[in-house]
Design an enzyme around this catalytic site. Sequence first.
Site, PDB file in Angstrom:
ATOM      1  N   CYS A  98      18.151 120.013   0.814  1.00 19.77           N
ATOM      2  CA  CYS A  98      17.986 118.620   1.235  1.00 19.77           C
ATOM      3  C   CYS A  98      19.090 118.155   2.184  1.00 19.77           C
ATOM      4  CB  CYS A  98      17.956 117.704   0.022  1.00 19.77           C
ATOM      5  SG  CYS A  98      16.787 118.263  -1.215  1.00 19.77           S
ATOM      6  N   GLU A 157      13.364 121.787   4.209  1.00 22.57           N
ATOM      7  CA  GLU A 157      13.435 122.768   3.122  1.00 22.57           C
ATOM      8  C   GLU A 157      12.103 123.480   3.016  1.00 22.57           C
ATOM      9  OE1 GLU A 157      12.699 124.441  -0.795  1.00 22.57           O
ATOM     10  OE2 GLU A 157      11.607 122.827   0.156  1.00 22.57           O
ATOM     11  N   HIS A 180      21.433 110.696  -1.325  1.00 24.45           N
ATOM     12  CA  HIS A 180      20.233 111.516  -1.436  1.00 24.45           C
ATOM     13  C   HIS A 180      19.551 111.139  -2.756  1.00 24.45           C
ATOM     14  CE1 HIS A 180      17.439 114.704  -1.760  1.00 24.45           C
ATOM     15  NE2 HIS A 180      18.061 115.283  -2.770  1.00 24.45           N
TER      16      HIS A 180
HETATM   17  N1  CAA Z   1      11.851 105.189 -21.371  1.00 23.82           N
HETATM   18  C1  CAA Z   1      12.946 105.111 -20.569  1.00 23.82           C
HETATM   19  N2  CAA Z   1      13.701 106.204 -20.246  1.00 23.82           N
HETATM   20  C2  CAA Z   1      13.335 107.395 -20.737  1.00 23.82           C
HETATM   21  C3  CAA Z   1      12.214 107.542 -21.587  1.00 23.82           C
HETATM   22  C4  CAA Z   1      11.449 106.368 -21.906  1.00 23.82           C
HETATM   23  N3  CAA Z   1      10.378 106.427 -22.680  1.00 23.82           N
HETATM   24  N4  CAA Z   1      12.104 108.838 -21.908  1.00 23.82           N
HETATM   25  C5  CAA Z   1      13.125 109.505 -21.294  1.00 23.82           C
HETATM   26  N5  CAA Z   1      13.854 108.627 -20.581  1.00 23.82           N
HETATM   27  C6  CAA Z   1      15.023 108.906 -19.736  1.00 23.82           C
HETATM   28  C7  CAA Z   1      15.970 109.927 -20.320  1.00 23.82           C
HETATM   29  O1  CAA Z   1      16.860 109.344 -21.242  1.00 23.82           O
HETATM   30  C8  CAA Z   1      16.656 110.424 -19.048  1.00 23.82           C
HETATM   31  O2  CAA Z   1      17.610 109.484 -18.650  1.00 23.82           O
HETATM   32  P1  CAA Z   1      19.154 109.936 -18.410  1.00 23.82           P
HETATM   33  O3  CAA Z   1      19.088 111.031 -17.381  1.00 23.82           O
HETATM   34  O4  CAA Z   1      19.794 108.694 -17.888  1.00 23.82           O
HETATM   35  O5  CAA Z   1      19.645 110.408 -19.727  1.00 23.82           O
HETATM   36  C9  CAA Z   1      15.541 110.382 -18.012  1.00 23.82           C
HETATM   37  O6  CAA Z   1      14.525 109.536 -18.556  1.00 23.82           O
HETATM   38  C10 CAA Z   1      14.925 111.745 -17.742  1.00 23.82           C
HETATM   39  O7  CAA Z   1      14.616 112.341 -18.956  1.00 23.82           O
HETATM   40  P2  CAA Z   1      14.827 113.899 -19.199  1.00 23.82           P
HETATM   41  O8  CAA Z   1      16.163 114.336 -18.733  1.00 23.82           O
HETATM   42  O9  CAA Z   1      14.441 114.220 -20.591  1.00 23.82           O
HETATM   43  O10 CAA Z   1      13.708 114.441 -18.183  1.00 23.82           O
HETATM   44  P3  CAA Z   1      13.232 115.881 -17.836  1.00 23.82           P
HETATM   45  O11 CAA Z   1      13.765 116.906 -18.752  1.00 23.82           O
HETATM   46  O12 CAA Z   1      11.760 115.756 -17.709  1.00 23.82           O
HETATM   47  O13 CAA Z   1      13.895 116.175 -16.409  1.00 23.82           O
HETATM   48  C11 CAA Z   1      14.566 116.009 -14.162  1.00 23.82           C
HETATM   49  C12 CAA Z   1      14.193 115.221 -15.416  1.00 23.82           C
HETATM   50  C13 CAA Z   1      15.722 116.950 -14.487  1.00 23.82           C
HETATM   51  C14 CAA Z   1      15.007 115.028 -13.101  1.00 23.82           C
HETATM   52  C15 CAA Z   1      13.325 116.807 -13.679  1.00 23.82           C
HETATM   53  O14 CAA Z   1      12.335 115.925 -13.263  1.00 23.82           O
HETATM   54  C16 CAA Z   1      13.624 117.802 -12.580  1.00 23.82           C
HETATM   55  O15 CAA Z   1      13.989 118.950 -12.846  1.00 23.82           O
HETATM   56  N6  CAA Z   1      13.475 117.378 -11.287  1.00 23.82           N
HETATM   57  C17 CAA Z   1      13.739 118.251 -10.134  1.00 23.82           C
HETATM   58  C18 CAA Z   1      15.212 118.481  -9.926  1.00 23.82           C
HETATM   59  C19 CAA Z   1      15.954 117.294  -9.384  1.00 23.82           C
HETATM   60  O16 CAA Z   1      15.401 116.379  -8.831  1.00 23.82           O
HETATM   61  N7  CAA Z   1      17.293 117.339  -9.530  1.00 23.82           N
HETATM   62  C20 CAA Z   1      18.146 116.313  -8.999  1.00 23.82           C
HETATM   63  C21 CAA Z   1      19.449 116.841  -8.501  1.00 23.82           C
HETATM   64  S1  CAA Z   1      19.178 118.189  -7.344  1.00 23.82           S
HETATM   65  C22 CAA Z   1      18.920 117.462  -5.830  1.00 23.82           C
HETATM   66  O17 CAA Z   1      19.207 116.331  -5.653  1.00 23.82           O
HETATM   67  C23 CAA Z   1      18.307 118.280  -4.748  1.00 23.82           C
HETATM   68  C24 CAA Z   1      16.862 117.992  -4.738  1.00 23.82           C
HETATM   69  O18 CAA Z   1      16.382 117.132  -4.018  1.00 23.82           O
HETATM   70  C25 CAA Z   1      16.003 118.772  -5.620  1.00 23.82           C
END
Ligand code: CAA
Length: 391
Positions: free
Chosen positions: A115, A83, A237
């Site tokens: 990916c 990518e 993945h």
């Molecule tokens: N203790 C334990 N858990 C906690 C916590 C704490 N103190 N605080 C938050 N969490 C949990 C939340 O409840 C949530 O869990 P669930 O998803 O099970 O509900 C998890 O931690 C993440 O919290 P948020 O959703 O609030 O986190 P965020 O808004 O910061 O975003 C993310 C997380 C969307 C993965 C972000 O990091 C992101 O955008 N990453 C890049 C995109 C990505 O990886 N997407 C995956 C699918 S796409 C793909 O697979 C292709 C690729 O490689 C990119």
Amino acid sequence: MANASAIGIHDLSFATTEFVLPHTALAEYNGTDIGKYHKGIGQLSMSVPAADEDIVTLGAAAAAPIIARHGSDGIRTVVFATESSIDQAKAAGVYVHSLLGLPSATRVVELKQACYGATAALQFAIGLVHRDPAQRVLVIASDVSKYELDSPGEATQGAAAVAMLVSADPALVRIEEPSGVFTADVMDFWRPNYRDAALVDGQESITAYLQAVEGSWKDYTEQGGRPLDDFAAFCYHQPFTKMAYKAHRHLLNVTGHDTDDDRVTRDLGLTTAYNTVIGNSYTASVYLGLAALLDQADDLTGKAVAFLSYGSGSVAEFFAGTVVPGYREHLRTEAHREAIDRRKAVDYARYRELHERSFPADGGDHPTPAETTGAFRLAALRGHKRIYETR
Ligand code: CAA
């Protein structure tokens, strides 16, 4: 005569970066509760490339042990999936071909679909070997996952390369027919040509991934695939390791299975060990899951393993492999541990400095600091050309 009906992964080797950033350092910097990283997304640390590492040096480092073990006889094709491409025209695999001293009688090409690209590469390789079982194909999946600093995606970066030798009568895993495939035009994650860091709609990307799991599984069953309960393990993945758990729970749900924690852990618990400390490696991620599974499982001889390869945008494929008797004698468990353990931890400031580095686009002579201790390094950008060195 090699058996054209048994084709798959004959050898698998991975490499990762010189540096590593523990998520504790990121959490301390941005004030996030560490539980969110460790438990919420399932990440402990992420690999950080040195200034003189890129997808080529990582790819060459992953593939070199394969060439050292098997030689290059019969390798007439190198497919490089990524990518995080470094050139709009020239395939990164051409540099790797040169660094590894492969014969000129080779075709080299680069493949892209976020990916998912490495799975397309694997399937193309199988097709080539099917046509001529004497040939072997070197598949390289190499990526540096990069999101904006201070964005939600920042915690889900990483970098690694996996190299696989695809051949008839493979020593590790036979890849089976059929595959279930799925494509949907979604803007969950993308990277326009003028950007270094990916753009992403985090929640949309999770939804799109789950939809792709369902769609590719549906096609897999319609194509006459195995029932779900046949599988001893599932390699997903892993953009972050918690995603594999979300995906598997979703698959169990839509197929009417219980989603109890024991079942889910049994199905994929061993596949996350490398990804949890390396982070997202885009094309390599699902095959790091396989490496972790093979390196750690007691004995998978004859067992069926499921693969779910997802690439944002989006394309997914669900397929199966059977683990070959005697596979454990061919594993690289110690080298894989070493690749992870040799990384040096950097603090947040150093990671940020590395993240912000980019080459000036003026065509001048821009040497890179010698930081990596690996076998291959990106020595300079000179006259718009990338200059690589072998140690
Ligand atoms: N203790 C334990 N858990 C906690 C916590 C704490 N103190 N605080 C938050 N969490 C949990 C939340 O409840 C949530 O869990 P669930 O998803 O099970 O509900 C998890 O931690 C993440 O919290 P948020 O959703 O609030 O986190 P965020 O808004 O910061 O975003 C993310 C997380 C969307 C993965 C972000 O990091 C992101 O955008 N990453 C890049 C995109 C990505 O990886 N997407 C995956 C699918 S796409 C793909 O697979 C292709 C690729 O490689 C990119």
